[in-house]
Design a protein around this motif. Structure first.
Motif, mmCIF file in Angstrom:
data_model
loop_
_atom_site.group_PDB
_atom_site.id
_atom_site.type_symbol
_atom_site.label_atom_id
_atom_site.label_comp_id
_atom_site.label_asym_id
_atom_site.label_seq_id
_atom_site.Cartn_x
_atom_site.Cartn_y
_atom_site.Cartn_z
ATOM 1 N N TYR A 90 102.299 2.922 23.691
ATOM 2 C CA TYR A 90 101.050 2.490 24.297
ATOM 3 C C TYR A 90 99.880 2.909 23.419
ATOM 4 C CZ TYR A 90 103.542 1.541 28.671
ATOM 5 O OH TYR A 90 104.395 1.035 29.625
ATOM 6 N N ASP A 94 95.656 0.347 25.669
ATOM 7 C CA ASP A 94 96.649 0.138 26.734
ATOM 8 C C ASP A 94 96.465 1.188 27.828
ATOM 9 O OD1 ASP A 94 97.848 -1.993 25.429
ATOM 10 O OD2 ASP A 94 99.410 -0.767 24.516
ATOM 11 N N PHE A 123 93.445 -6.964 29.352
ATOM 12 C CA PHE A 123 93.805 -6.535 27.998
ATOM 13 C C PHE A 123 93.088 -7.442 26.999
ATOM 14 C CE2 PHE A 123 97.123 -5.125 30.810
ATOM 15 C CZ PHE A 123 97.407 -3.844 30.367
#
Length: 316
Positions: A90, A94, A123
């Protein structure tokens, strides 16, 4: 340090606690170039390159640069119940997105969208198929939303308004993009109440009563055709309520990007001022827009420091 992933933070913390790690933290460019090669704060164990060891100078550097970041994300993992495995690749963005989902779970569930729409909005810059390509991340997103799967169709009333409340607000800032709401602490400390109304989804503003607009209101957006045309629609809504809203303009064009940047779909129009309504902008803003058009460039909202912009105008 933007590209440091959770697995790297885990490795850096393990170095701090145990003085050594087997996690492959030098795969990160910053760690490899700065900590390993330049500052020589970490090194391979003599005769065993599968183990990385910390020098005596590493500990102070870790405390000053990584400890708070690691503890912040670790706290999130503990509160959310998500496993904090070092296998998870990640990125910091994220993690910020997951924290945003965790903190705004109820609001997001009310306007739940398809996976592609959700991925594209939350995102930002990663594309509509980002979650589809990261099944582990998608699994954690679904867990945070407390759902088994995204709906197959967008809700008819797919309008977002997410607010980061502030105890003693001085101003309200409407953000076209969601990035500021992912790390709101500094803004709240400076008396800035953040609103996200979902880019094109301006309808929530139409339905808001006047008592919601107690403070000076500013608009923070990408300086491209889409961002500025949305501002015109927002300004029209505020005009109909007899309330003013000001557009925050970049201090310079130093961070401008080519219009044909990856994942950027907003193009300038060939008509005068790219068909934007000239009366919606002041002389300074018109000059900036004309310069952007002539050079075929744009400015991303995230590249402008919101607090710096407000301070430069003595707003805060």
């Amino acid at each position: 340090m933007k590209n440091i992933e959770w697995r790297h933070l885990k490795g850096l913390n393990e170095l701090y606690v145990k003085k050594r790690t087997r996690l492959k933290i030098t795969s990160n460019a910053f760690i490899n170039q700065v900590l390993f090669n330049q500052k020589k704060l970490i090194r391979y164990k003599l005769g065993n390159h599968s183990i990385i060891e910390a020098s005596d100078r590493y500990y102070k550097y870790y405390e000053e640069n990584f400890e708070d970041m690691y503890n912040y994300y670790l706290s999130f993992f503990k509160k959310s119940g998500i496993e904090n495995s070092a296998v998870k690749r990640y990125t910091e963005d994220d993690l910020k997105s997951l924290i945003f989902i965790f903190n705004n779970n109820k609001e997001l569930k009310k306007v739940l969208t398809t996976e592609y729409t959700f991925s594209n909005r939350v995102f930002k810059g990663k594309g509509a198929k980002y979650l589809a390509g990261k099944p582990g991340l998608k699994k954690d997103v679904l867990k945070l939303l407390e759902i088994e799967e995204f709906p197959e169709k967008d809700a008819k009333n797919n309008q977002w308004r997410i607010v980061v409340d502030c105890k003693n607000p001085k101003v309200i800032v409407l953000c076209e993009n969601i990035a500021c709401l992912k790390v709101p602490t500094e803004y709240k400390r400076n008396g800035i109440e953040l609103w996200y109304v979902g880019g094109n989804n301006t309808k929530p503003l139409v339905d808001l009563p006047l008592e919601k607009f107690k403070y000076p209101i500013y608009y923070f957006c990408d300086w491209d055709y889409h961002g500025l045309s949305i501002f015109s629609r927002v300004k029209n809504i505020f005009n109909s309520k007899g309330k003013g809203i000001e557009l925050l303009e970049p201090l310079n064009l130093d961070n401008a990007l080519p219009v044909n940047s990856p994942n950027h779909k907003s193009k300038w129009k060939p008509e005068k001022l790219s068909r934007l309504k000239e009366s919606d902008y002041n002389d300074s803003q018109i000059k900036i827009i004309e310069s952007l058009i002539s050079k075929n460039i744009w400015i991303e909202e995230e590249s402008m420091g919101l607090i710096e912009l407000l301070e430069s105008k003595n707003i805060i």
